[in-house]
Design a protein around this motif. Structure first.
Motif, short mmCIF file in Angstrom:
data_model
loop_
_atom_site.label_atom_id
_atom_site.label_comp_id
_atom_site.label_asym_id
_atom_site.label_seq_id
_atom_site.Cartn_x
_atom_site.Cartn_y
_atom_site.Cartn_z
N ASP A 302 0.86 -1.17 0.13
CA ASP A 302 -0.01 -0.14 0.05
C ASP A 302 0.64 1.18 0.03
O ASP A 302 2.12 1.15 0.01
CB ASP A 302 -0.94 -0.30 1.13
N ARG A 303 0.31 2.62 0.07
CA ARG A 303 0.86 3.56 -0.22
C ARG A 303 1.90 4.04 1.02
O ARG A 303 3.02 4.42 0.98
CB ARG A 303 0.02 4.92 -0.31
N ALA A 304 1.53 3.54 2.39
CA ALA A 304 2.10 3.73 3.39
C ALA A 304 3.44 2.86 3.32
O ALA A 304 4.39 3.21 3.67
CB ALA A 304 1.34 3.49 4.77
N GLY A 305 3.21 1.74 2.70
CA GLY A 305 4.50 0.66 2.54
C GLY A 305 5.37 1.17 1.68
O GLY A 305 6.73 1.39 1.83
N LEU A 306 5.04 1.87 0.54
CA LEU A 306 5.90 2.47 -0.45
C LEU A 306 6.58 3.69 0.32
O LEU A 306 7.72 3.78 -0.25
CB LEU A 306 5.05 2.74 -1.85
N ARG A 307 5.87 4.49 0.75
CA ARG A 307 6.43 5.62 1.51
C ARG A 307 7.46 5.30 2.19
O ARG A 307 8.42 6.03 2.61
CB ARG A 307 5.26 6.44 2.29
N SER A 308 7.45 4.17 3.01
CA SER A 308 8.41 3.96 4.10
C SER A 308 9.67 3.42 3.40
O SER A 308 10.66 3.26 4.20
CB SER A 308 7.99 2.47 4.98
N VAL A 309 9.61 2.94 2.18
CA VAL A 309 11.16 2.65 1.31
C VAL A 309 11.36 3.41 0.29
O VAL A 309 12.25 3.29 -0.53
CB VAL A 309 11.03 1.10 0.93
N GLU A 310 10.59 4.69 -0.09
CA GLU A 310 10.67 5.59 -1.25
C GLU A 310 11.98 5.98 -1.19
O GLU A 310 12.46 6.64 -2.23
CB GLU A 310 9.64 6.44 -1.33
#
Length: 949
Positions: A302-310
C-alpha cells in the motif's frame, strides 16, 4: 527454580546430561525469548538429541504434571513458542534428511532450516512447498507445526497440502511413522480407541452440513486459526486425519520427529515486475485478473508501505509523486524454459492491459533486478522496525479476505488505523490469496496504550470475521495472540470440535497449554514483552531471530538475539536499581555467555532485517570494561614493530619445542600449563603456524604489461608461516608475490611494513583509540605507496580488507585478495584444475564484503570438486579467540570434520581462521593463493583479455 520443578529436574538428569539442562537466570531468559511480543521465562530449558529422549521426557512430564513446550528456531510471531514451565529445544541430533523418488519427496528432521532443505533439492530443480519469509532461519519443525506458507506457496503448496508422511511422538508416548506400514499396523493394533474416536469425529463433522460448509469455506482462504479441521472432511482414514491434524497444531498435540514432503518444481526461468497503480481499488482489480494467469507470486504494497521505502537507494523517483491512495504489485512468474516464460509474461501483460497503470513497467529476468524488487517488498517490515521509538515493539498481524472483496477490506483496515491512531501502519501481503499483513509499532508501557491495542484487535476481529468472513491468522499461527478469538471465527460448534481434539490427544493438557485454545479472553494482553533501551547500537532489534543460524556461538552460549535480550534486561535493572542480586548474577554470567564467547564477526548483520551488528555492542562493552587499559593499548600500537618481532620469536620457539618434544608430549605439556594457569595461557594445537620470514621490500621486478599493485600483507601473513609438516613451505607473502608476478604485475610494498596494522586486533578488544591510530597510520603509508591512490592495493587477509573498507578514503582503491584475483588475475592465467576434491571456507568477512560467489568461482577454476561444508558460517577463531576461548572455535566447527575428511586440503583467505579449520577438520587449510599459484601458468599475452585495475 520453583520447588515443584526440582524433583522433575533431578529425574531428568538420569537420561539427559546436565549440560543440556539449563536453569540459570541469564539463559532461561535469553533462550525463552521468541520473535513474538510476549514474554514467559521457563523454569528449565531442555536440549533434546533423540526420539528416545522425547519419549522419556513426555513420560516424566505426565508423572509430575509439568507442561512442555517444543521450540525449533523461535521465529514464530504469535506467542506459541514460549512458556513459564519447561521449554524443549532441538539439539544437533535433528538434521538428518533423505531425498527419495527422484527428489519428488524429501524426508526432513525438524532441526533442518527450510532454506537448507531447498539447497538439498536445488540440483534436482525441486523445492519444498512452504516458503515463509523466515525460511533462512525457521526450521522444518516450526514450519510444519505452524503450517507456515509464504509468498509463492499459497494454499496449494503449504505443509498440509504437500504432506507425504510423518513420524510423530504423541502425548501418550506412542511413536507413529505414517510412512512405515509396520509402524502403522502396530499403532492400529495398540491404539484402536484413539483412532476410532478420530474416525467418529470426522464422520460427525461430515454429517453436519453447516459445519462442513463452514470448514470448506474457511480453507478456501489461507487459514491457521485453530486446529486443521479440514483434516476431518478431507480424509476418512484416521491415520491420515491424525497426521494432518499435527500440521498447524503448534506443538499442542505431539512432537513431529520427521516429516516427508512431496516436493514441488523450482523452475529455473523467472521474471519479476513491479507495477504501480494510482488507487487501491485498481490494484485489487488487477489481483483478481491475475488470479487465473500463470503467476507464482503477487505481492501487494500500500501507499504507506511504499512511502516507508521510497528514499532507499535504487528506488525510482516517481514513487514520491504517487497519490495517497496508490499501491503496487510485485508479480513473479516462473517457467521451465525461456520460451514458456515469455509466453506467460505475454499472458499476464494481456490481462493487465485494460487497467490504468500509473507508470510503464516491464518484466525483468535479470537476477539482480529481480532481487532489488524483492528487497523492496521484504524491506517493508524492517522499515517500520528501524524507525520506531525505543521501548516500542513492532507488531505484524496476518489476516485473509476473499480476493473479490480485497479492495474494500484494505480501505476498512486503513479506517481502523486512523480510528485507533496508528498513522505509521502499513499493509502488504500475498494478494493472490487475499492474505494481508499489517505492521505497526506499539508501546505497552501505559494502560492507555494497552487499551488502544485491545480496541484495534477487537475491531480487526469484528471486521475480518463478521464483515468479511475471513481468517484472523492466515499463516502466522494462532498462538496466544489469537486464542481469544478462535471461537469467534469458528463458532461454538467448530470451537467445541477443537476442544474435543485436544482432549482426545492430550487429555492431561501437558503440551503447550494456553496456545490455540485458551479460556482467558485477555490472554493476548498479558505477559507482554518489555523492550527497554539497551544501547543505541542494538535498540532497533525486533528479536526476530533471523541472525541465529550464522552465529558461531549458537548452541554454545548465546546468539545475537539472545545477547540483546540479556543486555536489555541488564540495562533495565541498572537503571531501576531493583533486584541487585539478580543484576549481579546476570552481569557475572554475561561476562562469559555474552562477551567472552562472542566472535564479534558481524555476520549477524547480514541476516538482520534492520542491519544490526551485535558485534559492535560486544566491542563497546569491552571498551567500557577495559577503559583503564587504553594507555597500554596505545603503547603497543606505537611499538607495533617490536610486537611483531616478539610474536615471530615466540612462534619460532614454540615450533622448535614442538619439533623437540613431538606432538603428543607438546599437547600434554601445553594443556597442563593452560589448566594450571586457569586458562590464562592460550591453547596450543598441532596446527599452530611456524614463524614467517620478513617480507622483502626489494624483490619487485621492472614494470610489466599488467601494471603495478601495492601488496599489503597482514600482520598474520607477515608473522605466521605454514604449520609444521605443511605441504607448502613458502610463506603466504612470498607465494602471493610469485603469483602476482606470474600474472604480470609489478609488486610494490609499503614502507615501514613491520609496524603497520589495520587496527583489527585492537578494535576487536574494544581498544578503539589504538585501532584508529593504527588504521590512520596505515592509510598514510598506503596513500604514499599507491601514488595518492593511483595504484590499486591488494590486501591478502579478508578480515583486514573489511576493516580497511569500513574507513577507506575515497582516493584509495583497496581490493580484498578474492576481489583482485577474480577481476584482474584469473584472466591472465592458464589454469589446469586439480582432480582431487578440495574444501573451501568462506570467512565471515568475505561474506560481509559480498565476495562469497567470487571466492567459489576462483576455487572452481582450480578444482573440479569444491566442497563448501553445510552450516559452517563464521569459524569462531575470531583473531585470537581460537587460543583464548577454544571452545568457541570447536563449537562453530563441530560438524566440519565429517564433511571434509575426504578432501585433499582446505582453502580460505584468513591465516588465523586456517589454524582452527586445520585443527578441527583433520586436513590442512591454507590460503587459496597457494592452490591458484600451484595450478596456473602465465597466459600468452595475445590471449589475454585486458582488464586494468
Amino acid at each position: 527454580m520453583k520447588p515443584e520443578f526440582r524433583a522433575f529436574h533431578e529425574q531428568l538428569q538420569r537420561f539427559i546430561p546436565s549440560e543440556r539442562l539449563i536453569t540459570d537466570p541469564l539463559r532461561t531468559l535469553a533462550y525463552g525469548t521468541d520473535a513474538s511480543f510476549y514474554r514467559l521465562i521457563p523454569q528449565i530449558v531442555v536440549r533434546i538429541e533423540s526420539e528416545d529422549e522425547v519419549s522419556h521426557l513426555i513420560g516424566l512430564a505426565h508423572e509430575h504434571a509439568i507442561s512442555l513446550t517444543f521450540r525449533a528456531s523461535g521465529t514464530s510471531l504469535s506467542g506459541q513458542a514460549i512458556t513459564d514451565s519447561v521449554l524443549v529445544q532441538l539439539g544437533d541430533g535433528w538434521t538428518d534428511y533423505h531425498i527419495g523418488d527422484n527428489a519428488h519427496t524429501i524426508r526432513l528432521q525438524p532441526g533442518i532450516i527450510g532454506a537448507q532443505a531447498n539447497r538439498y533439492l536445488a540440483p534436482f530443480q525441486r523445492k519444498i512447498g512452504p516458503d515463509p519469509a523466515s525460511i533462512n532461519a525457521a526450521r522444518i519443525g516450526g514450519i510444519a507445526a505452524n503450517n507456515a506458507s509464504g509468498m509463492c506457496c499459497g494454499t496449494a503448496q503449504n505443509s498440509y497440502r504437500t504432506l507425504h508422511s510423518m513420524r510423530m511422538v504423541l502425548p501418550n508416548g506412542a511413536v507413529l511413522d505414517t510412512g512405515d506400514a509396520n509402524s502403522v499396523a502396530r499403532f492400529r493394533e495398540q491404539h484402536p480407541a484413539l483412532l476410532d474416536s478420530l474416525a467418529a469425529l470426522a464422520e460427525l463433522t461430515r454429517a453436519n452440513p453447516e459445519l462442513r460448509q463452514r470448514i470448506e469455506h474457511k480453507y478456501r482462504l489461507k487459514n491457521t486459526t485453530g486446529y486443521a479441521l479440514n483434516a476431518l472432511i478431507d480424509f476418512t482414514d484416521p491415520i491420515d486425519i491424525l497426521q494432518h491434524l499435527m500440521i498447524g497444531s503448534e506443538g499442542t498435540l505431539g512432537f513431529i520427529a520427521s516429516i516427508t514432503y512431496n516436493t514441488v518444481p523450482d523452475h529455473p526461468h523467472k521474471a519479476s515486475a513491479l507495477i504501480f497503480f494510482d488507487s487501491v481499488r485498481t490494484t485489487c482489480e488487477a489481483v483478481a485478473r491475475l488470479k487465473p494467469t500463470p503467476v507464482d507470486a503477487v505481492e501487494l504494497m500500500d501507499r504507506a508501505g511504499l512511502r516507508s521505502v521510497e528514499d532507499k537507494p535504487g528506488m525510482p523517483g516517481f514513487i514520491r509523486e504517487l497519490p495517497n491512495d496508490a499501491a503496487a504489485l510485485l508479480v513473479e512468474t516462473r517457467a521451465v524454459s525461456a520460451e514458456a516464460l515469455q509466453n506467460q509474461i505475454d499472458a499476464i501483460e494481456a490481462v493487465l492491459a485494460p487497467l490504468d497503470i500509473s507508470h510503464p513497467y516491464a518484466f525483468s529476468t535479470d537476477p539482480e533486478a529481480c532481487a532489488r524488487y524483492w528487497a523492496i517488498r521484504k524491506g517493508l517490515f524492517p522499515a517500520v522496525g528501524a524507525v520506531r521509538d525505543t521501548g516500542t515493539t513492532v507488531i505484524i498481524e496476518d489476516v485473509a479476505f476473499p480476493v473479490e472483496r480485497l479492495a474494500d477490506a484494505v480501505t476498512d483496515l486503513h479506517r481502523l488505523f486512523a480510528r485507533w491512531d496508528y498513522p505509521e501502519a502499513l499493509i502488504f501481503g500475498h494478494a493472490l490469496e487475499g492474505n494481508l499483513h499489517f505492521v505497526f509499532t506499539q508501546s505497552f508501557e501505559s494502560d492507555d496504550a494497552l487499551r488502544r491495542y485491545e480496541g484495534l484487535m477487537d475491531d480487526v476481529a469484528e471486521l475480518v470475521v463478521n464483515r468479511y468472513d475471513g481468517s484472523l491468522k492466515a499463516e502466522h499461527g494462532t498462538g496466544r495472540n489469537m486464542a481469544p478469538y478462535v471461537e469467534l471465527e469458528w463458532g461454538p460448534e467448530g470451537y467445541r470440535l477443537m476442544q474435543q481434539i485436544k482432549q482426545l490427544l492430550d487429555p492431561a493438557g501437558i503440551l503447550n497449554p494456553g496456545v490455540i485454545l485458551n479460556d482467558d479472553p485477555q490472554v493476548h494482553l498479558k505477559n507482554l514483552k518489555p523492550m527497554p533501551a539497551a544501547h543505541p547500537l542494538v535498540d532497533k532489534c525486533i528479536e526476530c531471530g533471523f541472525c541465529e543460524p550464522v552465529c558461531p556461538s549458537r548452541d554454545l552460549t548465546l546468539t545475537p538475539r539472545q545477547r540483546i535480550v540479556a543486555w536489555r534486561e541488564i540495562s533495565a535493572l541498572e537503571r531501576s536499581g531493583q533486584d541487585p542480586d539478580r543484576l549481579q548474577q546476570l552481569q557475572r554470567d554475561y561476562a562469559y555467555q555474552g562477551d567472552a564467547t562472542c566472535a564479534a564477526c558481524g555476520l549477524c548483520s547480514t541476516n538482520c532485517p534492520v542491519g544490526i551488528n551485535t558485534g559492535d555492542l560486544t566491542r563497546q562493552i569491552r571498551h567500557d570494561r577495559n577503559i583503564s587499559r587504553t594507555p597500554m593499548a596505545n603503547w603497543l600500537a606505537e611499538h607495533y614493530g617490536g610486537v611483531m618481532h616478539t610474536s615471530r620469536l615466540l612462534l619460532g620457539a614454540a615450533d622448535r619445542t614442538h619439533q623437540l618434544l613431538g606432538t603428543a608430549r607438546m599437547r600434554r605439556l601445553t594443556g597442563g600449563v593452560r589448566t594450571l594457569s586457569g586458562n590464562r595461557v592460550q591453547q596450543w594445537t598441532p596446527a599452530m603456524p611456524t614463524a614467517s620470514p620478513r617480507v622483502k621490500i626489494d624483490a619487485t621486478p621492472a614494470p610489466t604489461p599488467a601494471g603495478q599493485v601495492v601488496y599489503l600483507p597482514s600482520c598474520a601473513s607477515r608473522t605466521m608461516g605454514p604449520m609444521r609438516g605443511s605441504v607448502e613451505t613458502a610463506s603466504l607473502a612470498d607465494t602471493t608475490v610469485q603469483l602476482l608476478h606470474k600474472a604480470g604485475f609489478e609488486v610494490i610494498l609499503p614502507l615501514r611494513l613491520e609496524s603497520l596494522c589495520c587496527g583489527m586486533p585492537f578494535q576487536s578488544k574494544g581498544m578503539f583509540e589504538a585501532a584508529d591510530l593504527k588504521r590512520q597510520e596505515l592509510m598514510k603509508q598506503l596513500l604514499d605507496a599507491s601514488d595518492g591512490g593511483r595504484i590499486p592495493i591488494y590486501s591478502d587477509t579478508s578480515p583486514c580488507s573489511l576493516r580497511l573498507q569500513e574507513g577507506l578514503p575515497a582516493s584509495l582503491q583497496v581490493f580484498d585478495s578474492i576481489d583482485f584475483l577474480d577481476r584482474f588475475v584469473l584472466t591472465r592465467l592458464d589454469i589446469t584444475p586439480v582432480e582431487e576434491p578440495i574444501a573451501l571456507h568462506v570467512t565471515c568477512s568475505s561474506q560481509r564484503q559480498g565476495l562469497d560467489t567470487a571466492l567459489k568461482r576462483i576455487a572452481s577454476a582450480c578444482s573440479r570438486d569444491v566442497v563448501v561444508p553445510e552450516q559452517i558460517t563464521c569459524c569462531g577463531f575470531a583473531g585470537d579467540k581460537g587460543f583464548s576461548t577454544p571452545e568457541l572455535n570447536a563449537n562453530a566447527l563441530r560438524s566440519l570434520k565429517a564433511q571434509v575428511r575426504h578432501c585433499n586440503g582446505g582453502y580460505s583467505t584468513s591465516r588465523t581462521c586456517e589454524i582452527g579449520l586445520s585443527h578441527h577438520s583433520g586436513i590442512e587449510y591454507r590460503s587459496l593463493v597457494y592452490l591458484l599459484n600451484r595450478c596456473s601458468r602465465p597466459k600468452p599475452e595475445e590471449e589475454i583479455a585486458h582488464v586494468t585495475p
